[in-house]
Design an enzyme around this catalytic site. Structure first.
Site, PDB file in Angstrom:
ATOM      1  N   LYS A 170     -15.077  32.523 -10.878  1.00 55.31           N
ATOM      2  CA  LYS A 170     -14.717  33.734 -10.128  1.00 55.31           C
ATOM      3  C   LYS A 170     -13.434  34.343 -10.662  1.00 55.31           C
ATOM      4  O   LYS A 170     -13.321  35.549 -10.838  1.00 55.31           O
ATOM      5  CB  LYS A 170     -14.404  33.344  -8.671  1.00 55.31           C
ATOM      6  CG  LYS A 170     -15.522  33.388  -7.714  1.00 55.31           C
ATOM      7  CD  LYS A 170     -14.897  33.194  -6.342  1.00 55.31           C
ATOM      8  CE  LYS A 170     -15.886  32.821  -5.310  1.00 55.31           C
ATOM      9  NZ  LYS A 170     -15.253  32.644  -3.997  1.00 55.31           N
TER      10      LYS A 170
ATOM     11  N   ASP B 112     -15.353  35.928  -1.027  1.00 58.05           N
ATOM     12  CA  ASP B 112     -16.275  34.916  -0.507  1.00 58.05           C
ATOM     13  C   ASP B 112     -17.669  35.374  -0.883  1.00 58.05           C
ATOM     14  O   ASP B 112     -18.043  36.536  -0.666  1.00 58.05           O
ATOM     15  CB  ASP B 112     -16.156  34.731   1.004  1.00 58.05           C
ATOM     16  CG  ASP B 112     -16.780  33.393   1.409  1.00 58.05           C
ATOM     17  OD1 ASP B 112     -16.234  32.344   1.021  1.00 58.05           O
ATOM     18  OD2 ASP B 112     -17.833  33.388   2.079  1.00 58.05           O
ATOM     19  N   SER B 113     -18.415  34.481  -1.483  1.00 56.62           N
ATOM     20  CA  SER B 113     -19.700  34.895  -2.035  1.00 56.62           C
ATOM     21  C   SER B 113     -20.713  33.770  -1.928  1.00 56.62           C
ATOM     22  O   SER B 113     -20.360  32.636  -1.608  1.00 56.62           O
ATOM     23  CB  SER B 113     -19.508  35.307  -3.498  1.00 56.62           C
ATOM     24  OG  SER B 113     -18.709  34.374  -4.181  1.00 56.62           O
TER      25      SER B 113
ATOM     26  N   ASP C  41     -25.791  30.993 -11.659  1.00 55.90           N
ATOM     27  CA  ASP C  41     -26.194  32.027 -12.627  1.00 55.90           C
ATOM     28  C   ASP C  41     -27.450  31.682 -13.439  1.00 55.90           C
ATOM     29  O   ASP C  41     -28.302  32.555 -13.641  1.00 55.90           O
ATOM     30  CB  ASP C  41     -25.035  32.340 -13.597  1.00 55.90           C
ATOM     31  CG  ASP C  41     -24.010  33.273 -12.974  1.00 55.90           C
ATOM     32  OD1 ASP C  41     -24.273  33.817 -11.886  1.00 55.90           O
ATOM     33  OD2 ASP C  41     -22.938  33.464 -13.585  1.00 55.90           O
TER      34      ASP C  41
ATOM     35  N   THR D 216      -8.280  32.327  -5.145  1.00 53.99           N
ATOM     36  CA  THR D 216      -9.490  31.535  -5.386  1.00 53.99           C
ATOM     37  C   THR D 216      -9.157  30.290  -6.185  1.00 53.99           C
ATOM     38  O   THR D 216      -8.204  30.283  -6.956  1.00 53.99           O
ATOM     39  CB  THR D 216     -10.562  32.359  -6.146  1.00 53.99           C
ATOM     40  OG1 THR D 216     -11.716  31.538  -6.348  1.00 53.99           O
ATOM     41  CG2 THR D 216     -10.075  32.857  -7.495  1.00 53.99           C
TER      42      THR D 216
ATOM     43  N   HIS E 146     -23.225  41.272  -7.634  1.00 49.26           N
ATOM     44  CA  HIS E 146     -22.665  41.416  -6.295  1.00 49.26           C
ATOM     45  C   HIS E 146     -21.140  41.605  -6.350  1.00 49.26           C
ATOM     46  O   HIS E 146     -20.589  42.476  -5.704  1.00 49.26           O
ATOM     47  CB  HIS E 146     -23.025  40.180  -5.462  1.00 49.26           C
ATOM     48  CG  HIS E 146     -22.723  38.874  -6.147  1.00 49.26           C
ATOM     49  ND1 HIS E 146     -23.111  38.602  -7.435  1.00 49.26           N
ATOM     50  CD2 HIS E 146     -22.030  37.775  -5.739  1.00 49.26           C
ATOM     51  CE1 HIS E 146     -22.686  37.401  -7.785  1.00 49.26           C
ATOM     52  NE2 HIS E 146     -22.033  36.876  -6.779  1.00 49.26           N
ATOM     53  N   ARG E 147     -20.482  40.826  -7.218  1.00 49.60           N
ATOM     54  CA  ARG E 147     -19.016  40.923  -7.326  1.00 49.60           C
ATOM     55  C   ARG E 147     -18.619  42.244  -7.988  1.00 49.60           C
ATOM     56  O   ARG E 147     -17.672  42.892  -7.573  1.00 49.60           O
ATOM     57  CB  ARG E 147     -18.480  39.727  -8.135  1.00 49.60           C
ATOM     58  CG  ARG E 147     -16.957  39.617  -8.174  1.00 49.60           C
ATOM     59  CD  ARG E 147     -16.492  38.262  -8.655  1.00 49.60           C
ATOM     60  NE  ARG E 147     -16.915  37.210  -7.731  1.00 49.60           N
ATOM     61  CZ  ARG E 147     -17.969  36.397  -7.936  1.00 49.60           C
ATOM     62  NH1 ARG E 147     -18.665  36.473  -9.065  1.00 49.60           N
ATOM     63  NH2 ARG E 147     -18.316  35.512  -7.038  1.00 49.60           N
TER      64      ARG E 147
END
Ligand code: ITT
Length: 193
Positions: A13, A67-68, A149, A8, A174-175
Site C-alpha cells: 500500500k 482501509d481496503s 492481486d 499504514t 480501487h485505491r
C-alpha cells in the site's frame, strides 16, 4: 511544506500511496512501525478514519490512512474488512480464499478502498472511496502488486492486478479511484495549511 504521515504498515500500500503524491507538496513521512492501531470499525470508512485520526493525534501531524479489502459475492462479501486477517501472509490469504470459493462458478468480486485524512487534533477532515470490479481466478497469475492481486482478474483489461503495470493498476484500481476522488481536496488543503 506540511508533514503528512502515511498511516499504514503495509509495504505494498505504502508504495502505491507514495505514487499518488507525485506533484503535490506534502512532505510525506512514514508511520513509526511501533504505532499500531486496532481496527475496530464495522466499515472500511470507519477503519480508515480510526487509523488516520489516531496516528494524527499520536504524532500531532496531518495523517492519511487507507482501509481496503476484497468483497467476494459468493462468500457474502467476505473477506471484506477482514481481508488482512484472512491469513498470516499473502499466499496463505489467497489459499484460504480459493479454498472457500472452491469450484463455484459465481466468481465476481469487488476491491474497495476508503481513504481518510485527519488533522493534527485527530479530526477527520477528508474522506473518499473507490472500488474496482473483477473476478476471482482459480489460480494465481502474475508477479506484480501485493495481497490478493494475483487472483483478481479485471475482464476489461484481460489481466490480473498482478499482471498490470503499476501505472495501469493505479488508473483502474480501487485505491487509484479513491485517490483520484481525493486529489482535488488534498491539493486545496496543502495550500491552506
Ligand atoms: P494498514 O492497516 O497498516 O494500512 P493492512 O494490510 O492491515 O495495513 P487493511 O486492514 O486495510 O490493511 O487490509 C487490507 C488487506 O486487503 C491487505 O492486507 C491486502 O491483503 C488486501 N488488499 C488491499 N488492497 C489491495 C490491493 O490493491 N491489492 C491486493 N490486495 C489488497
Amino acid at each position: 511544506m506540511t508533514i503528512l504521515i502515511l498511516a499504514t504498515s503495509n509495504p505494498g500500500k505504502l508504495q502505491e500511496m507514495q505514487g499518488y503524491f507525485v506533484g503535490l507538496t506534502w512532505q510525506l513521512q512514514l508511520k513509526p512501525e511501533t504505532l499500531e492501531i486496532e481496527e475496530t470499525g464495522k466499515t472500511f470508512l470507519e477503519n480508515a478514519a480510526l487509523k488516520a485520526s489516531q496516528v494524527a493525534m499520536a504524532l500531532e501531524s496531518y495523517a492519511i490512512a487507507d482501509d481496503s479489502g476484497l468483497m467476494v459475492d459468493a462468500l457474502n462479501g467476505r473477506p471484506g474488512i477482514y481481508s488482512a486477517r484472512y491469513g498470516g501472509n499473502d499466499p496463505q490469504r489467497i489459499e484460504r480464499l480459493l479454498k472457500e470459493l472452491g469450484e463455484s462458478v459465481q466468481r465476481e468480486a469487488q476491491f474497495i478502498c476508503a481513504l481518510a485524512v485527519a488533522a493534527p487534533d485527530g479530526t477527520v477532515i477528508l474522506t473518499s472511496e473507490g472500488s474496482c470490479s473483477g473476478t476471482i481466478l482459480k489460480q494465481p497469475l502474475g508477479e506484480g502488486g501485493f495481497g490478493y492481486d494475483p487472483i483478481f482478474y479485471v475482464p476489461t483489461y484481460q489481466q490480473t492486478f498482478a499482471q498490470m503495470t503499476s501505472e495501469l493498476k493505479n488508473q483502474v484500481s480501487h485505491r487509484g479511484r479513491a485517490f483520484a476522488a481525493l486529489l482535488p481536496d488534498l491539493r486545496a488543503l496543502e495550500v491552506r495549511v
